[in-house]
Design an enzyme around this catalytic site. Sequence first.
Site, mmCIF file in Angstrom:
data_model
loop_
_atom_site.group_PDB
_atom_site.id
_atom_site.type_symbol
_atom_site.label_atom_id
_atom_site.label_comp_id
_atom_site.label_asym_id
_atom_site.label_seq_id
_atom_site.Cartn_x
_atom_site.Cartn_y
_atom_site.Cartn_z
ATOM 1 N N GLN A 1 0.866 -1.171 0.000
ATOM 2 C CA GLN A 1 0.000 0.000 0.000
ATOM 3 C C GLN A 1 0.908 1.228 0.000
ATOM 4 O O GLN A 1 1.354 1.703 1.041
ATOM 5 C CB GLN A 1 -0.920 -0.033 1.229
ATOM 6 C CG GLN A 1 -1.754 -1.313 1.327
ATOM 7 C CD GLN A 1 -2.856 -1.423 0.272
ATOM 8 O OE1 GLN A 1 -3.642 -0.494 0.104
ATOM 9 N NE2 GLN A 1 -2.900 -2.534 -0.446
ATOM 10 N N ARG B 1 -4.541 4.022 4.299
ATOM 11 C CA ARG B 1 -3.773 4.588 3.209
ATOM 12 C C ARG B 1 -4.129 3.884 1.900
ATOM 13 O O ARG B 1 -4.594 2.741 1.895
ATOM 14 C CB ARG B 1 -2.273 4.494 3.484
ATOM 15 C CG ARG B 1 -1.721 3.104 3.485
ATOM 16 C CD ARG B 1 -0.287 3.020 4.051
ATOM 17 N NE ARG B 1 0.598 3.978 3.460
ATOM 18 C CZ ARG B 1 1.084 5.042 4.120
ATOM 19 N NH1 ARG B 1 0.782 5.226 5.398
ATOM 20 N NH2 ARG B 1 1.881 5.885 3.520
ATOM 21 N N GLY C 1 -12.040 2.848 4.056
ATOM 22 C CA GLY C 1 -11.128 1.941 3.360
ATOM 23 C C GLY C 1 -10.151 2.659 2.443
ATOM 24 O O GLY C 1 -10.246 3.875 2.219
ATOM 25 N N HIS C 2 -9.231 1.903 1.875
ATOM 26 C CA HIS C 2 -8.190 2.504 1.029
ATOM 27 C C HIS C 2 -8.753 3.008 -0.293
ATOM 28 O O HIS C 2 -9.697 2.446 -0.825
ATOM 29 C CB HIS C 2 -7.018 1.549 0.801
ATOM 30 C CG HIS C 2 -7.338 0.240 0.193
ATOM 31 N ND1 HIS C 2 -6.354 -0.623 -0.216
ATOM 32 C CD2 HIS C 2 -8.494 -0.385 -0.066
ATOM 33 C CE1 HIS C 2 -6.906 -1.703 -0.704
ATOM 34 N NE2 HIS C 2 -8.199 -1.593 -0.613
ATOM 35 N N ASN C 3 -8.190 4.093 -0.755
ATOM 36 C CA ASN C 3 -8.562 4.712 -2.040
ATOM 37 C C ASN C 3 -9.977 5.287 -2.050
ATOM 38 O O ASN C 3 -10.504 5.622 -3.103
ATOM 39 C CB ASN C 3 -8.406 3.718 -3.199
ATOM 40 C CG ASN C 3 -6.944 3.426 -3.481
ATOM 41 O OD1 ASN C 3 -6.359 2.535 -2.874
ATOM 42 N ND2 ASN C 3 -6.343 4.216 -4.354
#
Lengths: 362, 362, 362
Positions: C224, C244, C265-267
């Site tokens: 990540q 991240r 969550g990521h993104n």
Amino acid sequence: MIPGGGRRFFGKGRMGVSGGAMRFSYTLVKLVELLRPKRVVGNTEVEITEVGSLADARSGCVSFLGNMKYRNEVQTTNASVVLLPPSYENEPKDGQCFLFFDNPSLAIGLLCRDIERKCALRPALGIHGTAVVDDTASIGSGVSVGPNVVICPGATISDGVVIMAGCYIGKDAKIGEGSILRPSVVVMDFCEIGKRVTLSPGVVIGADGFGYETVDGVHEKIPQLGNVIIGDDVEIGANATVDRARFSCTKIGRGTKIDNLVQIGHNVTIGDGCIIIAQTGISGSTTIGNHVVIGGQVGIAGHLHIPDGVMIAGKSSVASYKSGRVLRGNPSMPINEMNRIYVLMRQLPELFARVSSLEKGK
Amino acid sequence: MIPGGGRRFFGKGRMGVSGGAMRFSYTLVKLVELLRPKRVVGNTEVEITEVGSLADARSGCVSFLGNMKYRNEVQTTNASVVLLPPSYENEPKDGQCFLFFDNPSLAIGLLCRDIERKCALRPALGIHGTAVVDDTASIGSGVSVGPNVVICPGATISDGVVIMAGCYIGKDAKIGEGSILRPSVVVMDFCEIGKRVTLSPGVVIGADGFGYETVDGVHEKIPQLGNVIIGDDVEIGANATVDRARFSCTKIGRGTKIDNLVQIGHNVTIGDGCIIIAQTGISGSTTIGNHVVIGGQVGIAGHLHIPDGVMIAGKSSVASYKSGRVLRGNPSMPINEMNRIYVLMRQLPELFARVSSLEKGK
Amino acid sequence: MIPGGGRRFFGKGRMGVSGGAMRFSYTLVKLVELLRPKRVVGNTEVEITEVGSLADARSGCVSFLGNMKYRNEVQTTNASVVLLPPSYENEPKDGQCFLFFDNPSLAIGLLCRDIERKCALRPALGIHGTAVVDDTASIGSGVSVGPNVVICPGATISDGVVIMAGCYIGKDAKIGEGSILRPSVVVMDFCEIGKRVTLSPGVVIGADGFGYETVDGVHEKIPQLGNVIIGDDVEIGANATVDRARFSCTKIGRGTKIDNLVQIGHNVTIGDGCIIIAQTGISGSTTIGNHVVIGGQVGIAGHLHIPDGVMIAGKSSVASYKSGRVLRGNPSMPINEMNRIYVLMRQLPELFARVSSLEKGK
């Protein structure tokens, strides 16, 4: 979470580019040296400073085709370098370079790990001067113990372990080789962490299980004498909690991955290779088989057994388990049955009207 | 959580044995001295080193019959010592010893507490050299303040309190006699913790309530001037959060037990002797009566009143409360009504077919 | 949470009085000086030491009429001072004082902020002796760094930032002007926090996104490499987590307010001015527009887009988004449709009876 949860960890969607964060630079020569492609086509003078998806990539970016479904995006991408499977047939644009691999996803993974190794904080070896480490703790070689870490009597920290700032390691707790504890992790007394385990910031392992004996309306605490045993290669997400057992142990099997804010109750046993998405809760004494996949915000009652390979859609509520390989709903049932019922629920207004119409027709 | 949540804290199921964790050893003589059974039958030479359920016990284990329902397990258990009620009639196996008590569950509890006292980490009395304690804080006698603890101006730490590593005690906060704060607990300014309270690792007491006044699309923060008041004998699970009030206080009544990752909003009042299972959330200004039991992952809307003794099944969503002693569902209703509806939902495909058939018959 | 969630942050209900916590005192002269009312009527000798709602106020209390709906409470309140709109017509009781404002809610807000400024802990300027700050970190002016804080190489702490005890600031992380990090916050490497941001205790920003590539049943971690970027004036509640990105960044827009124990969550990209209530989870790569309001315990699947201004009722499960300005249910749909279906679900027993009766009538 939700049925879509499954897409979360295989997602090929828009991922953006690695613009703002880590700074790095690879010449094509270095890239070829590192990744060893089967074939190189196009401009070999490029230099890459970002990683990105085909759709988001800009000049200076390396991207990849992980799924032939997205092959059209290769023709329009602005990526300077694209990692491709051998079956891809078009030519690179002017100034672009194509690298061919049997498995471009693995190649991009290899590159990302290399970037990570170069950019990530390298924790200093040794024990930071502000750490409080009991004389009776055993500390392996190549260990990094960060600022303000507390290590209690009898704890064992194996070789190559990284314990970042502010972590707490309880009495007689054991941390296996090569594990990494990010900042502010708490591992309570007697708990055992396997090898190459990652515990994210704020994780709490081994808080007391929630057990009371109610006598005349007063909830008397049942002592929680057990511990938590976590297998090798497990990862646990930020602020997740795993309670210690009443007797014996709460157990998480090898290679299982647990997302943020998950709650694992006392005396739960989770098998190997499971995936448990964020904010799910598993109640006491339930056993989960191997390779079970549980979506986000699922609740599983206590004293159940979920067999190997079962998948549970996000937000489901599992109060009992009888059969079914994929479950959904509250209360949960086999997903096809549940999906059918969800469709019919939306048709209830129409059904009520049809029944009224039948009644009038009588 | 889920209706099964209730079984979680009265569970008599498989609990395993205390194998890996705490190390102890009792001769039968010591055991009899400690527990004072009414009657001893069988081998008095045994030594026990583990506690376990009847089903899981092995040689060297002490076990107990807490519920006559499991009496058959006594005949097959491998436990070396079994604690039994006077009404149990069979004889011990060769080498086994039976101890008889009016309440074997209480006896095993007494033993477990003795084991815990012997095995658990004993926090050192006094203030650790790395703790940062303001001169104006008042520290009682017999207090243990661990490494890296921060105690702010005006705070009061009463006699016998244990504050483990990395905790933060805010300005003018009060911690009552005999309370224990496990590692990394945060108690913000002005909050008051009662006597014999246990706060698990990562608990946050007194973060700002979530209150905004939206003016022209901008969310202006409403200052949260109140505090949190926690009654005697309360326990709060790992990483749970209790917000401070806007004015006045958020209040948790005496003897209430709260599980991991629970969220209590600002200005909530919870009565005495409640049980709140993991990951439940209670919105602002709601009042909960005494002896209310709330399953896991329940959501309760704001500004409601839940009367004394109500039980709410896990995963329920309580948007309003009209009547009912046991609630379930989303939106919640009396459990019998909800269970009936769940059954009928599964029969919807059949109902649609029956209506179609009626229509054709016209 | 639940539809009632909306009332949580505009609630005019019972709020109690600020009795136990912060101690302050204002003469009427001081109050008038601070708030500059348009008109003063009644006893100008009063002194106030508490703030409270009209219903709960007692002598010594200042209260306010924020909504004409509650005008009757003014006549019965025991508050010594009441802030009122110009349209309020009755006279104060003996000994009481009325102050008139165009916007009494703004006036009480101004007073509360003044009280907060006087009573709250004032973090000492400078870097506490126990903090561990890397030489290569850049520290602005007017900064407060509390005990046991760790600041990693290359981090930037802007002017006027307050970092309270036990926080961790990762490598190359940036904290914008005037932001405040309450105790035990973790901001991982490369993350960027805007200006005037508040992070509550236990918040974790920038833990690794939950991403694995499963090869032959083994879950291989996907590095990540991205970060988290948080806009100006954002507030995040206790123990909430924001992961991240895989590449690029997870983004939270300006002025968005996030409650306790939320998981991002990521993104994920969240727009400006959103409100997200406690324990909600948003899966990877989903984008949320501006001014979206999300109730408590909502789950949103990955890779979705939720447009500007959408509201989602508490406990909803959003697996896809097609249309609708207000959503509810599991799976979610436009709220009017969902409410209709909830009503019909309760009538299922009756419907089954009606169909049986039709069948008998055939």
